[in-house]
Design a protein around this motif. Structure first.
Motif, PDB file in Angstrom:
ATOM      1  N   UNK A  66       1.509  -0.988  -0.608  1.00 27.49           N
ATOM      2  CA  UNK A  66       0.229   0.158   0.499  1.00 27.49           C
ATOM      3  C   UNK A  66       1.219   1.087   0.376  1.00 27.49           C
ATOM      4  N   UNK A  67       0.859   2.100  -1.006  1.00 26.38           N
ATOM      5  CA  UNK A  67       1.648   2.922  -1.091  1.00 26.38           C
ATOM      6  C   UNK A  67       1.036   4.333  -1.330  1.00 26.38           C
ATOM      7  N   UNK A  68       1.373   5.558  -0.603  1.00 29.91           N
ATOM      8  CA  UNK A  68       1.024   6.594  -0.334  1.00 29.91           C
ATOM      9  C   UNK A  68       2.528   7.761  -0.485  1.00 29.91           C
ATOM     10  N   UNK A  69       2.264   8.438  -2.066  1.00 29.82           N
ATOM     11  CA  UNK A  69       2.771   9.418  -2.979  1.00 29.82           C
ATOM     12  C   UNK A  69       2.035  10.480  -2.248  1.00 29.82           C
ATOM     13  N   UNK A  70       3.660  11.726  -2.637  1.00 28.74           N
ATOM     14  CA  UNK A  70       2.919  13.295  -1.969  1.00 28.74           C
ATOM     15  C   UNK A  70       4.396  13.549  -2.490  1.00 28.74           C
ATOM     16  N   UNK A  71       3.637  15.076  -2.959  1.00 29.60           N
ATOM     17  CA  UNK A  71       4.757  16.221  -2.856  1.00 29.60           C
ATOM     18  C   UNK A  71       5.218  16.996  -2.040  1.00 29.60           C
ATOM     19  N   UNK A  72       5.921  17.120  -1.702  1.00 24.36           N
ATOM     20  CA  UNK A  72       6.109  18.229  -0.121  1.00 24.36           C
ATOM     21  C   UNK A  72       7.380  19.410  -0.679  1.00 24.36           C
ATOM     22  N   UNK A  73       7.746  19.415  -1.672  1.00 23.62           N
ATOM     23  CA  UNK A  73       8.863  20.527  -1.607  1.00 23.62           C
ATOM     24  C   UNK A  73       8.521  20.643  -3.770  1.00 23.62           C
ATOM     25  N   UNK A  74       8.838  22.114  -4.400  1.00 27.58           N
ATOM     26  CA  UNK A  74       9.860  21.891  -5.710  1.00 27.58           C
ATOM     27  C   UNK A  74      10.640  23.081  -5.665  1.00 27.58           C
ATOM     28  N   UNK A  75      11.608  22.739  -6.043  1.00 25.55           N
ATOM     29  CA  UNK A  75      12.479  24.227  -6.302  1.00 25.55           C
ATOM     30  C   UNK A  75      12.571  23.498  -8.329  1.00 25.55           C
ATOM     31  N   UNK A  76      12.762  24.891  -8.172  1.00 33.80           N
ATOM     32  CA  UNK A  76      13.109  25.021 -10.372  1.00 33.80           C
ATOM     33  C   UNK A  76      13.938  25.901 -10.409  1.00 33.80           C
ATOM     34  N   UNK A  77      14.204  25.839 -11.801  1.00 31.90           N
ATOM     35  CA  UNK A  77      15.596  27.027 -12.456  1.00 31.90           C
ATOM     36  C   UNK A  77      15.347  26.849 -13.506  1.00 31.90           C
ATOM     37  N   UNK A  78      14.525  28.190 -14.249  1.00 35.27           N
ATOM     38  CA  UNK A  78      14.609  28.296 -15.716  1.00 35.27           C
ATOM     39  C   UNK A  78      16.135  28.268 -16.604  1.00 35.27           C
TER      40      UNK A  78
END
Length: 524
Positions: free
Chosen positions: A106-118
């Motif tokens: 039983x798998x639960x996934x969640x995005x905790x943070x997103x960093x980005x760069x153009x």
């Protein structure tokens, strides 16, 4: 006649192992050829979901995807808001001790943070921190010994325990295809910027051999209007759905758990009868996973002895997790958010995206205290010609105490947080009032440890003394009970109570004199 164990066989879902892991998933997102270059990111977030998982030796291999949603300001003379909606696959293995082939995950996934760069106008580098909560279970048929036959003078002590007996589980896929109208007063669609889908109003009913699951699909759409100003518009729709899940053996007396997952969705502008793009064609795919179990009270043999023979019992520890209680609650959060001076002033708020995050869960006797925050992204039209659209991120903390009578500090609980609804209103050019209704589902879990009898053999007593006193005077100890005393002196509880003129409900006290009747043999 040899000794025989009387058993009751029950199917249970045995937790083999669990763990939590984090990883960074990197992707390079290319701006579509039909879009202008990206100058500045307004908002980037995403949804992560599991496509499949496989249990291997001491690990679980997870295959999934991240659905990225990006709003950006274009690097051209128009400086318009544009969007990128794309999906990227990933694979990751989570270490889970004692996991083995053939078991279920039983798998639960969640995005905790997103960093980005153009990196340049047509490429955006994204790094998402993804959290995995993994549990590995195995359905096993467990034998519970509740009696011994083969000797007439056996004394039996039983415990009555609650066991969650697994009946069955099944998955069902639900496809919702609808054409929905743009609300009256809203301009027609030129381009869809962003769509969000969540399931609200979750409910189910149990019928013979099936579960009838219901819910509402809450659809949020951000679009560019086909008007003179190409204004940004926001609209909300709700689509009810019903899905039958076949689960053999389920009935009204059963307990059920239904998990709702939004797998895929797409929205396309569609012409109405007048040839205008005032309809939205929605295609949404859901997966509903149902598990049914029943609570059984089982008599389990905990101890036994014979008056004439010596019994040798072998025991094996049995550990299982039992759902003690489920509690549903709501947290209402109301906060006025001040937009600081580093951001342009607000002309109009067109959407607020809210996501809950739990920081602490403290369990006491009779209550659970939850602490966390709701992370909000406020999208608004700004009073600034150079920066016409802006996004302000903020966190609103919450703390909630939930009374649960049966919980204590030795138990664990699983907590699911879900934003049911978010309202907002502009107070001033620098203030927005946010009102969030958050659903809280708490599952109280107790770990049960039992030494289960697996084998019993018999042998004769060794003679210690042929001349025994007719009556033994025994002074009870603090840890004593009638069963321990009767077993120690190879007699019965009924005999002790009879010679001591005790009633059925009488209890012994430390230091109390107990007369023990004569017995011929001694236990070792």
């Amino acid at each position: 006649m040899s000794l025989e164990l009387v058993k009751e066989t029950i199917k249970i879902n045995n937790l083999m192992g669990e763990d939590t892991a984090q990883t960074v998933i990197e992707n390079d997102i290319i701006v579509p050829d039909t879009n202008p270059d990206a100058n500045r990111i307004l908002l980037i977030d995403g949804e992560v979901y599991e496509r499949s998982s496989e249990v291997l030796q001491d690990k679980v291999a997870v295959n999934g995807a991240i659905r990225y949603k990006i709003l950006y300001i274009s690097d051209d003379d128009s400086h318009k808001v544009r969007s990128i909606n794309t999906s990227n696959d990933f694979s990751y293995s989570v270490d889970v001790l004692n996991a083995n082939f053939g078991q279920k995950a039983n798998v639960k996934c969640d995005i905790e943070h997103i960093d980005y760069e153009i990196l340049y106008g047509r490429k955006i580098q994204v790094k998402a921190i993804v959290k995995f909560d993994v549990k590995v279970c195995e359905e096993v048929e467990k034998d519970f010994v509740n009696n011994i036959t083969g000797l007439e003078d056996i004394e039996i002590l039983k415990d009555n325990i609650d066991v969650d007996s697994v009946l069955a589980e099944n998955n069902s896929y639900c496809n919702v295809n609808e054409s929905i109208e743009i609300p009256a007063g809203k301009p027609t669609i030129k381009e869809i910027l962003r769509s969000d889908v969540k399931v609200a109003g979750k409910d189910y009913k149990i019928s013979d051999n099936k579960i009838i699951a219901k819910g509402d699909l809450n659809i949020l759409t951000l679009y560019i209007a086909d008007d003179e100003d190409n204004s940004i518009q926001f609209m909300e729709h709700e689509l009810p759905f019903t899905q039958f899940i076949e689960v053999q053996g389920v009935n009204d007396a059963c307990e059920c758990e239904v998990d709702y997952k939004v797998l895929n969705y797409s929205f396309k502008p569609e012409e109405d009868n007048d040839g205008e793009l005032r309809n939205l064609n929605a295609e949404i795919e859901l997966m509903l996973k149902a598990q049914a179990y029943e609570k059984k009270k089982v008599d389990v043999l905990s101890d036994a002895y014979s008056l004439s023979r010596k019994l040798n019992m072998e025991q094996k520890p049995f550990k299982t997790k039992k759902v003690v209680d489920k509690e549903r609650n709501q947290i209402i959060i109301k906060e006025t958010v001040f937009i600081d001076g580093g951001n342009p002033e607000i002309a109009e708020v067109f959407n607020v995206l809210s996501k809950p995050s739990m920081l602490e869960c403290n369990i006491g006797n009779g209550n659970v205290t939850l602490e966390g925050a709701v992370i909000n992204s406020i999208l608004y039209v700004a009073n600034n010609s150079e920066q016409p659209i802006s996004c302000y991120d903020c966190e609103v903390p919450f703390k909630q105490n939930v009374d649960i009578e049966e919980i204590n500090s030795n138990m664990n609980c699983e907590v699911d947080l879900e934003v049911e609804h978010c309202n907002y209103s502009m107070v001033s050019a620098n203030e927005v009032e946010i009102r969030v209704i958050m659903n809280v589902c708490i599952k109280v879990i107790n770990t049960v440890n039992l030494p289960l009898v697996t084998k019993v053999s018999e042998s004769s007593f060794e003679e210690k003394n042929s001349e025994c006193p007719s009556v033994t005077i025994y002074f009870s100890q603090p840890e004593d009970n009638m069963w321990k005393i009767a077993k120690k002196y190879s007699t019965t509880v009924d005999n002790i109570k009879k010679i001591n003129n005790m009633c059925e409900d009488d209890n012994i006290l430390p230091g109390q004199q107990i007369m023990i009747p004569r017995r011929a043999d001694f236990l070792q």
